[in-house]
Design a protein around this motif. Structure first.
Motif, PDB file in Angstrom:
ATOM      1  N   VAL A  34       0.851  -1.190   0.000  1.00 55.00           N
ATOM      2  CA  VAL A  34       0.000   0.000   0.000  1.00 55.00           C
ATOM      3  C   VAL A  34       0.886   1.238   0.000  1.00 55.00           C
ATOM      4  CG1 VAL A  34      -1.807   1.273   1.222  1.00 55.00           C
ATOM      5  CG2 VAL A  34      -1.807  -1.231   1.262  1.00 55.00           C
ATOM      6  N   ASP A  35       0.729   2.058  -1.044  1.00 53.72           N
ATOM      7  CA  ASP A  35       1.429   3.341  -1.135  1.00 53.72           C
ATOM      8  C   ASP A  35       0.416   4.447  -0.959  1.00 53.72           C
ATOM      9  OD1 ASP A  35       3.879   2.151  -1.755  1.00 53.72           O
ATOM     10  OD2 ASP A  35       3.520   2.258  -3.905  1.00 53.72           O
ATOM     11  N   CYS A  36       0.642   5.310   0.006  1.00 55.80           N
ATOM     12  CA  CYS A  36      -0.217   6.458   0.259  1.00 55.80           C
ATOM     13  C   CYS A  36       0.615   7.699  -0.076  1.00 55.80           C
ATOM     14  CB  CYS A  36      -0.650   6.447   1.725  1.00 55.80           C
ATOM     15  SG  CYS A  36      -1.910   7.659   2.121  1.00 55.80           S
ATOM     16  N   VAL A  37       0.262   8.390  -1.173  1.00 55.85           N
ATOM     17  CA  VAL A  37       1.128   9.455  -1.671  1.00 55.85           C
ATOM     18  C   VAL A  37       0.357  10.740  -1.981  1.00 55.85           C
ATOM     19  CG1 VAL A  37       2.865   7.910  -2.632  1.00 55.85           C
ATOM     20  CG2 VAL A  37       0.958   8.588  -4.041  1.00 55.85           C
ATOM     21  N   ARG A  38       1.017  11.862  -1.672  1.00 56.97           N
ATOM     22  CA  ARG A  38       0.474  13.165  -2.068  1.00 56.97           C
ATOM     23  C   ARG A  38       0.393  13.216  -3.579  1.00 56.97           C
ATOM     24  NH1 ARG A  38      -0.045  17.530   0.840  1.00 56.97           N
ATOM     25  NH2 ARG A  38       0.255  18.792  -1.016  1.00 56.97           N
ATOM     26  N   VAL A  39      -0.548  13.970  -4.086  1.00 60.69           N
ATOM     27  CA  VAL A  39      -0.785  14.059  -5.518  1.00 60.69           C
ATOM     28  C   VAL A  39       0.471  14.493  -6.282  1.00 60.69           C
ATOM     29  CG1 VAL A  39      -1.716  16.412  -5.414  1.00 60.69           C
ATOM     30  CG2 VAL A  39      -2.428  14.861  -7.244  1.00 60.69           C
ATOM     31  N   ASP A  40       1.278  15.362  -5.707  1.00 58.19           N
ATOM     32  CA  ASP A  40       2.468  15.826  -6.409  1.00 58.19           C
ATOM     33  C   ASP A  40       3.570  14.766  -6.474  1.00 58.19           C
ATOM     34  OD1 ASP A  40       2.673  16.247  -3.603  1.00 58.19           O
ATOM     35  OD2 ASP A  40       4.286  17.688  -3.892  1.00 58.19           O
ATOM     36  N   LYS A  41       3.427  13.682  -5.737  1.00 62.37           N
ATOM     37  CA  LYS A  41       4.404  12.575  -5.750  1.00 62.37           C
ATOM     38  C   LYS A  41       3.865  11.348  -6.480  1.00 62.37           C
ATOM     39  CE  LYS A  41       7.165  14.699  -2.758  1.00 62.37           C
ATOM     40  NZ  LYS A  41       7.801  15.842  -3.343  1.00 62.37           N
ATOM     41  N   ALA A  42       2.644  11.438  -7.007  1.00 59.22           N
ATOM     42  CA  ALA A  42       1.977  10.292  -7.648  1.00 59.22           C
ATOM     43  C   ALA A  42       2.337  10.266  -9.136  1.00 59.22           C
ATOM     44  CB  ALA A  42       0.476  10.376  -7.449  1.00 59.22           C
ATOM     45  N   MET A  64     -14.293  19.501  -6.818  1.00 63.35           N
ATOM     46  CA  MET A  64     -12.864  19.250  -6.737  1.00 63.35           C
ATOM     47  C   MET A  64     -12.091  20.559  -6.581  1.00 63.35           C
ATOM     48  SD  MET A  64     -11.730  16.218  -9.356  1.00 63.35           S
ATOM     49  CE  MET A  64     -10.467  17.199 -10.044  1.00 63.35           C
ATOM     50  N   PRO A  65     -11.003  20.529  -5.826  1.00 60.67           N
ATOM     51  CA  PRO A  65     -10.193  21.742  -5.663  1.00 60.67           C
ATOM     52  C   PRO A  65      -9.568  22.166  -6.994  1.00 60.67           C
ATOM     53  CG  PRO A  65      -9.506  20.021  -4.134  1.00 60.67           C
ATOM     54  CD  PRO A  65     -10.478  19.404  -5.071  1.00 60.67           C
ATOM     55  N   SER A  66      -9.280  23.452  -7.086  1.00 59.05           N
ATOM     56  CA  SER A  66      -8.553  23.996  -8.224  1.00 59.05           C
ATOM     57  C   SER A  66      -7.403  24.824  -7.663  1.00 59.05           C
ATOM     58  CB  SER A  66      -9.469  24.880  -9.072  1.00 59.05           C
ATOM     59  OG  SER A  66      -9.846  26.037  -8.339  1.00 59.05           O
ATOM     60  N   GLY A  67      -6.524  25.252  -8.521  1.00 58.74           N
ATOM     61  CA  GLY A  67      -5.436  26.116  -8.074  1.00 58.74           C
ATOM     62  C   GLY A  67      -5.968  27.364  -7.393  1.00 58.74           C
ATOM     63  N   GLU A  97       0.188  24.474  -1.692  1.00 58.31           N
ATOM     64  CA  GLU A  97      -0.055  25.350  -2.832  1.00 58.31           C
ATOM     65  C   GLU A  97       0.397  24.724  -4.149  1.00 58.31           C
ATOM     66  OE1 GLU A  97       0.742  29.577  -2.273  1.00 58.31           O
ATOM     67  OE2 GLU A  97       1.109  29.125  -0.165  1.00 58.31           O
ATOM     68  N   GLY A  98       0.960  23.542  -4.091  1.00 62.65           N
ATOM     69  CA  GLY A  98       1.461  22.873  -5.292  1.00 62.65           C
ATOM     70  C   GLY A  98       0.347  22.351  -6.177  1.00 62.65           C
ATOM     71  N   PRO A  99       0.710  21.542  -7.164  1.00 62.38           N
ATOM     72  CA  PRO A  99      -0.304  21.004  -8.087  1.00 62.38           C
ATOM     73  C   PRO A  99      -1.306  20.122  -7.344  1.00 62.38           C
ATOM     74  CG  PRO A  99       1.826  19.953  -8.443  1.00 62.38           C
ATOM     75  CD  PRO A  99       2.030  21.038  -7.439  1.00 62.38           C
ATOM     76  N   GLY A 100      -2.529  20.121  -7.859  1.00 56.79           N
ATOM     77  CA  GLY A 100      -3.588  19.357  -7.231  1.00 56.79           C
ATOM     78  C   GLY A 100      -4.134  18.279  -8.144  1.00 56.79           C
ATOM     79  N   LEU A 101      -5.266  17.724  -7.744  1.00 55.81           N
ATOM     80  CA  LEU A 101      -5.877  16.621  -8.479  1.00 55.81           C
ATOM     81  C   LEU A 101      -6.261  16.995  -9.906  1.00 55.81           C
ATOM     82  CD1 LEU A 101      -8.140  14.982  -5.764  1.00 55.81           C
ATOM     83  CD2 LEU A 101      -6.048  14.052  -6.766  1.00 55.81           C
ATOM     84  N   ARG A 102      -6.784  18.192 -10.119  1.00 57.13           N
ATOM     85  CA  ARG A 102      -7.175  18.586 -11.477  1.00 57.13           C
ATOM     86  C   ARG A 102      -5.982  18.497 -12.427  1.00 57.13           C
ATOM     87  NH1 ARG A 102     -12.228  21.437 -12.054  1.00 57.13           N
ATOM     88  NH2 ARG A 102     -13.133  21.759 -10.006  1.00 57.13           N
ATOM     89  N   ASP A 103      -4.843  19.022 -12.007  1.00 54.91           N
ATOM     90  CA  ASP A 103      -3.633  18.969 -12.829  1.00 54.91           C
ATOM     91  C   ASP A 103      -3.190  17.519 -13.025  1.00 54.91           C
ATOM     92  OD1 ASP A 103      -3.440  21.826 -12.850  1.00 54.91           O
ATOM     93  OD2 ASP A 103      -2.567  21.718 -10.836  1.00 54.91           O
ATOM     94  N   TRP A 104      -3.246  16.754 -11.954  1.00 48.84           N
ATOM     95  CA  TRP A 104      -2.800  15.365 -11.992  1.00 48.84           C
ATOM     96  C   TRP A 104      -3.633  14.534 -12.964  1.00 48.84           C
ATOM     97  CZ3 TRP A 104      -5.302  10.889 -10.042  1.00 48.84           C
ATOM     98  CH2 TRP A 104      -4.494   9.755  -9.965  1.00 48.84           C
ATOM     99  N   PHE A 105      -4.930  14.759 -12.983  1.00 52.95           N
ATOM    100  CA  PHE A 105      -5.789  14.000 -13.893  1.00 52.95           C
ATOM    101  C   PHE A 105      -5.427  14.251 -15.361  1.00 52.95           C
ATOM    102  CE2 PHE A 105      -8.947  13.079 -10.482  1.00 52.95           C
ATOM    103  CZ  PHE A 105      -9.092  11.721 -10.736  1.00 52.95           C
TER     104      PHE A 105
END
Length: 179
Positions: A34-42, A64-67, A97-105
């Motif tokens: 099981v890896d639990c990772v922040r979006v910026d490390k995924a 969903m959050p945005s910048g 304040e880094g990248p979030g889920l929207r960017d990651w998707f």
């Protein structure tokens, strides 16, 4: 079984829920990685190796959050602390304040429907609060993931937290069921 839990968190509530879900998966499947990772490390490699992908984030402006919503939330907390001449009530997570889920998707690779997934969020318990989990689930489906559970919301006492009593236990139980 390899489980990857990707989360976005501003004030730590969503991170705590993600970790509790991971503990539940480990309880159900002691042999699981099981890896639990922040979006910026995924990164693509880590996410691409998942048998089960669980994605979660906080609810901002009923979705969903945005910048912009992250920036507004963090500025609001800092301003309140300045007005009250004290430290913020809730400390921001490192790299909030880094990248979030929207960017990651936008970077998430398509699958062929053979990877299972689930979505969760943290949200306030007030009228018209909305939730990020349904939007996360939609984006997972668009990317070819097969949802194995209905999107789940975990309740915070205030917009920034803390989590309502019992929510971490509920998150762990949800993780156990997913495992």
């Amino acid at each position: 079984m390899h489980v990857v839990i990707v989360y976005e968190s501003l004030f730590g509530n969503t991170r705590q829920v993600a970790e509790a879900i991971g503990a539940g998966v480990r309880e159900a499947r002691p042999d699981a990685e099981v890896d639990c990772v922040r979006v910026d490390k995924a990164d693509r490699e880590r996410v691409g190796s998942a048998d089960l992908l669980i994605v979660g984030g906080p609810t901002h402006m009923r979705g969903m959050p945005s910048g912009l919503s992250r920036k507004i939330g963090l500025q609001s907390e800092k301003k309140q602390a300045e007005d009250e001449s004290e430290r913020p009530r809730h400390e921001a997570e490192e790299d909030a304040e880094g990248p979030g889920l929207r960017d990651w998707f936008h970077e998430l690779l398509q699958t062929r429907g053979d990877v299972r997934a689930a979505a969760f969020d943290t949200r306030g318990d007030f009228r018209f609060a909305g939730g990020a989990a349904p939007a996360i689930a939609r984006r997972l489906r668009v990317h070819g993931y097969r949802l194995v559970a209905e999107p789940e919301g975990f309740i915070t006492e205030d917009a920034e937290g803390p989590l309502r009593e019992g929510e971490l236990d509920r998150a762990k139980a949800w993780g156990t069921a997913l495992g």
